[in-house]
Design a protein around this motif. Sequence first.
Motif, PDB file in Angstrom:
ATOM      1  N   GLY A 154      18.212 -27.962 112.701  1.00 11.16           N
ATOM      2  CA  GLY A 154      19.075 -27.129 111.869  1.00 11.16           C
ATOM      3  C   GLY A 154      18.818 -27.398 110.393  1.00 11.16           C
ATOM      4  O   GLY A 154      18.999 -28.520 109.921  1.00 11.16           O
ATOM      5  N   ALA A 155      18.365 -26.369 109.660  1.00  9.39           N
ATOM      6  CA  ALA A 155      18.100 -26.501 108.220  1.00  9.39           C
ATOM      7  C   ALA A 155      19.240 -25.925 107.401  1.00  9.39           C
ATOM      8  O   ALA A 155      19.051 -25.396 106.314  1.00  9.39           O
ATOM      9  CB  ALA A 155      16.777 -25.817 107.859  1.00  9.39           C
ATOM     10  N   GLY A 156      20.470 -26.008 107.949  1.00  9.98           N
ATOM     11  CA  GLY A 156      21.666 -25.624 107.197  1.00  9.98           C
ATOM     12  C   GLY A 156      22.080 -26.788 106.304  1.00  9.98           C
ATOM     13  O   GLY A 156      21.378 -27.807 106.229  1.00  9.98           O
ATOM     14  N   VAL A 175      12.446 -31.391 109.769  1.00 10.59           N
ATOM     15  CA  VAL A 175      13.567 -30.474 110.032  1.00 10.59           C
ATOM     16  C   VAL A 175      13.071 -29.255 110.812  1.00 10.59           C
ATOM     17  O   VAL A 175      12.160 -28.554 110.370  1.00 10.59           O
ATOM     18  CB  VAL A 175      14.220 -30.008 108.712  1.00 10.59           C
ATOM     19  CG1 VAL A 175      15.472 -29.178 109.001  1.00 10.59           C
ATOM     20  CG2 VAL A 175      14.548 -31.189 107.813  1.00 10.59           C
ATOM     21  N   TYR A 176      13.708 -29.017 111.960  1.00 17.99           N
ATOM     22  CA  TYR A 176      13.359 -27.869 112.810  1.00 17.99           C
ATOM     23  C   TYR A 176      14.404 -26.770 112.639  1.00 17.99           C
ATOM     24  O   TYR A 176      15.601 -27.052 112.646  1.00 17.99           O
ATOM     25  CB  TYR A 176      13.342 -28.273 114.288  1.00 17.99           C
ATOM     26  CG  TYR A 176      12.242 -29.248 114.626  1.00 17.99           C
ATOM     27  CD1 TYR A 176      12.386 -30.604 114.355  1.00 17.99           C
ATOM     28  CD2 TYR A 176      11.057 -28.812 115.210  1.00 17.99           C
ATOM     29  CE1 TYR A 176      11.363 -31.502 114.658  1.00 17.99           C
ATOM     30  CE2 TYR A 176      10.032 -29.701 115.519  1.00 17.99           C
ATOM     31  CZ  TYR A 176      10.199 -31.036 115.232  1.00 17.99           C
ATOM     32  OH  TYR A 176       9.193 -31.919 115.524  1.00 17.99           O
ATOM     33  N   ASP A 177      13.964 -25.526 112.485  1.00 21.87           N
ATOM     34  CA  ASP A 177      14.928 -24.414 112.489  1.00 21.87           C
ATOM     35  C   ASP A 177      14.288 -23.183 113.111  1.00 21.87           C
ATOM     36  O   ASP A 177      13.104 -22.916 112.918  1.00 21.87           O
ATOM     37  CB  ASP A 177      15.430 -24.087 111.077  1.00 21.87           C
ATOM     38  CG  ASP A 177      16.793 -23.369 111.108  1.00 21.87           C
ATOM     39  OD1 ASP A 177      17.778 -23.959 110.645  1.00 21.87           O
ATOM     40  OD2 ASP A 177      16.859 -22.239 111.636  1.00 21.87           O
ATOM     41  N   ARG A 178      15.122 -22.432 113.820  1.00 24.06           N
ATOM     42  CA  ARG A 178      14.608 -21.236 114.509  1.00 24.06           C
ATOM     43  C   ARG A 178      14.359 -20.090 113.528  1.00 24.06           C
ATOM     44  O   ARG A 178      13.639 -19.156 113.836  1.00 24.06           O
ATOM     45  CB  ARG A 178      15.574 -20.790 115.605  1.00 24.06           C
ATOM     46  CG  ARG A 178      16.996 -20.548 115.133  1.00 24.06           C
ATOM     47  CD  ARG A 178      17.764 -19.707 116.156  1.00 24.06           C
ATOM     48  NE  ARG A 178      18.032 -20.451 117.372  1.00 24.06           N
ATOM     49  CZ  ARG A 178      19.240 -20.713 117.851  1.00 24.06           C
ATOM     50  NH1 ARG A 178      20.315 -20.307 117.179  1.00 24.06           N
ATOM     51  NH2 ARG A 178      19.399 -21.372 118.972  1.00 24.06           N
ATOM     52  N   TYR A 179      14.957 -20.170 112.339  1.00 25.61           N
ATOM     53  CA  TYR A 179      14.805 -19.092 111.350  1.00 25.61           C
ATOM     54  C   TYR A 179      13.553 -19.298 110.487  1.00 25.61           C
ATOM     55  O   TYR A 179      13.059 -20.415 110.371  1.00 25.61           O
ATOM     56  CB  TYR A 179      16.044 -19.019 110.458  1.00 25.61           C
ATOM     57  CG  TYR A 179      17.266 -18.462 111.141  1.00 25.61           C
ATOM     58  CD1 TYR A 179      17.167 -17.438 112.064  1.00 25.61           C
ATOM     59  CD2 TYR A 179      18.528 -18.964 110.856  1.00 25.61           C
ATOM     60  CE1 TYR A 179      18.295 -16.919 112.687  1.00 25.61           C
ATOM     61  CE2 TYR A 179      19.658 -18.458 111.467  1.00 25.61           C
ATOM     62  CZ  TYR A 179      19.538 -17.435 112.386  1.00 25.61           C
ATOM     63  OH  TYR A 179      20.650 -16.931 112.990  1.00 25.61           O
ATOM     64  N   PRO A 180      13.114 -18.215 109.800  1.00 28.91           N
ATOM     65  CA  PRO A 180      11.891 -18.327 108.988  1.00 28.91           C
ATOM     66  C   PRO A 180      12.102 -18.972 107.617  1.00 28.91           C
ATOM     67  O   PRO A 180      11.143 -19.188 106.898  1.00 28.91           O
ATOM     68  CB  PRO A 180      11.444 -16.867 108.818  1.00 28.91           C
ATOM     69  CG  PRO A 180      12.671 -16.054 109.007  1.00 28.91           C
ATOM     70  CD  PRO A 180      13.549 -16.813 109.957  1.00 28.91           C
TER      71      PRO A 180
END
Length: 471
Positions: A154-156, A175-180
Amino acid sequence: ERLSNHFQFIDVGRNDPDKKPLEARKTEYVEIYESYSSEQVAEQSHRCLECGNPYCEWKCPVHNFIPNWLKLVAEGNLFEAAELSHQTNTLPEVCGRVCPQDRLCEGACTLNDGFGAVTIGSSEKYITDTALAMGWRPDLSHVVATGKKVAIIGAGPAGLGCADVLTRAGVKAVVYDRYPEIGGLLTFGIPEFKLEKSVMVRRREVFEGMGIEFRLNTDVGTDVTMDELMAEYDAVFLGMGTYTYMRGGFPGENLPGVYEALPYLVGNVNNNLGFEQDADAFVNLKGKRVVVLGGGDTAMDCVRTAVRQQAEHVICAYRRDEENMPGSRREVKNAREEGVEFLFNRQPIEVVEYFGQACGVKMVETQLGEPDEGGRRRPEPIPGSEQVLEADAVIIAFGFQPSPPEWLADIGVELNDWRGIVAPEEQEFAFQTTNPKVFAGGDMVRGSDLVVTAIWEGRQAAEGILDYLEV
Ligand code: FAD
Ligand code: SF4
């Protein structure tokens, strides 16, 4: 000279930055506040009394050294102010823009007694925006690598807060995030009129310069498994937010013409940014009569997005009174200025249809009864007060519930009875879950809240991880 400085708050009143002209605000997706000039920020920050016991610091969830950096910027020491500001806050320029300051730091300012609080948020934004534009970057030259590495999901704001503190302690953060793009709801949620997207792009570059690695477009659970992360890293932090939309439970909620708030906002942001999305993800409310149900930040962002889409008329209906609205007062004021109509003490009981399409909301008036568990007075319907509010589009903004992934159970991470992750702050290792190697923070632990509280939890969880890793 010293005496006149000391009474600056009498000579100089509180002055918020100017707002853009209303015509522009109603059509453009740009931040509505102008930036301070260096003279303005010096004048405004100089109003700080430097109280012996600064209540603003206590009320600020990350406990910023507010009077100290106000003094530095008032004296023109911009880079020192930026350095100090970053000791407690991972995203000061974001918090300066989106924190509900009237309820937090500025609400606690001593000058509220008749003089007007110091403009803490706008000064915080100025310091980082200007320092970064002038080439300042966090100084990590003293950091010694520990050889440890931590995966952050989560890159929030929670994940970013965690990555920041770990990196400054010499731990590699991936950091892993599903968004671009990074940012979580800061990028894919909060609209541009509160926070322009270039702010997060610049932030990503700053973080990458610090050595934080981002693996974007990567869904943990499909593109990479939690087992793989657990095997590869010394610890894992979960900052995945809350994404189950709350429903009203009344008839007609599923009719065409009824929209969920977050997909509506994200569809609009993606359309503005030119990101790829399904054709039906973008909902254009041009020329429509719009009713938004709810009274939080998300509802405010929806009404103001609908205004910019040139909706014919936009109404926000909320079941309590204005005093009890959870959203920021500043944003309610901004929405009103932009032409939004507010109806308080109205509870929806049905979305009414015309040939299978939503055409209005049946509302009942409410009065405030006894306080609920949280101390807020419960709205009670007044019998016989039903009325239909005509609408071509209805947006439901009732908030969010946790959306923990199934795979948490496989690694022994326990949930509480409302499906938040169990990860208390007060324990040997702050924000550790029931799996000792896994930590968690932000909305997925505390329920949907604020950017600044997510940052705090991410940062504190990093301290917990450092203790756990004994580095
Ligand atoms: P998020 O910001 O939700 O970030 C979670 C990240 O995890 C996302 O990027 C998601 O893609 C990623 N993720 C989840 N699962 C996976 C997976 N399996 N694999 C990879 N990545 C994954 N707060 C304020 O303080 N001020 C405001 O004005 C404000 N306005 C708001 C407006 C809206 C419309 C909304 C919805 C919220 C608003 N908030 C505001 C609240 C604030 O945005 C959140 O409290 C905050 O972003 C929570 O941070 P987080 O890091 O916990 O989660
Ligand atoms: Fe105020 Fe938020 Fe900044 Fe703290 S982080 S000083 S609460 S604007």
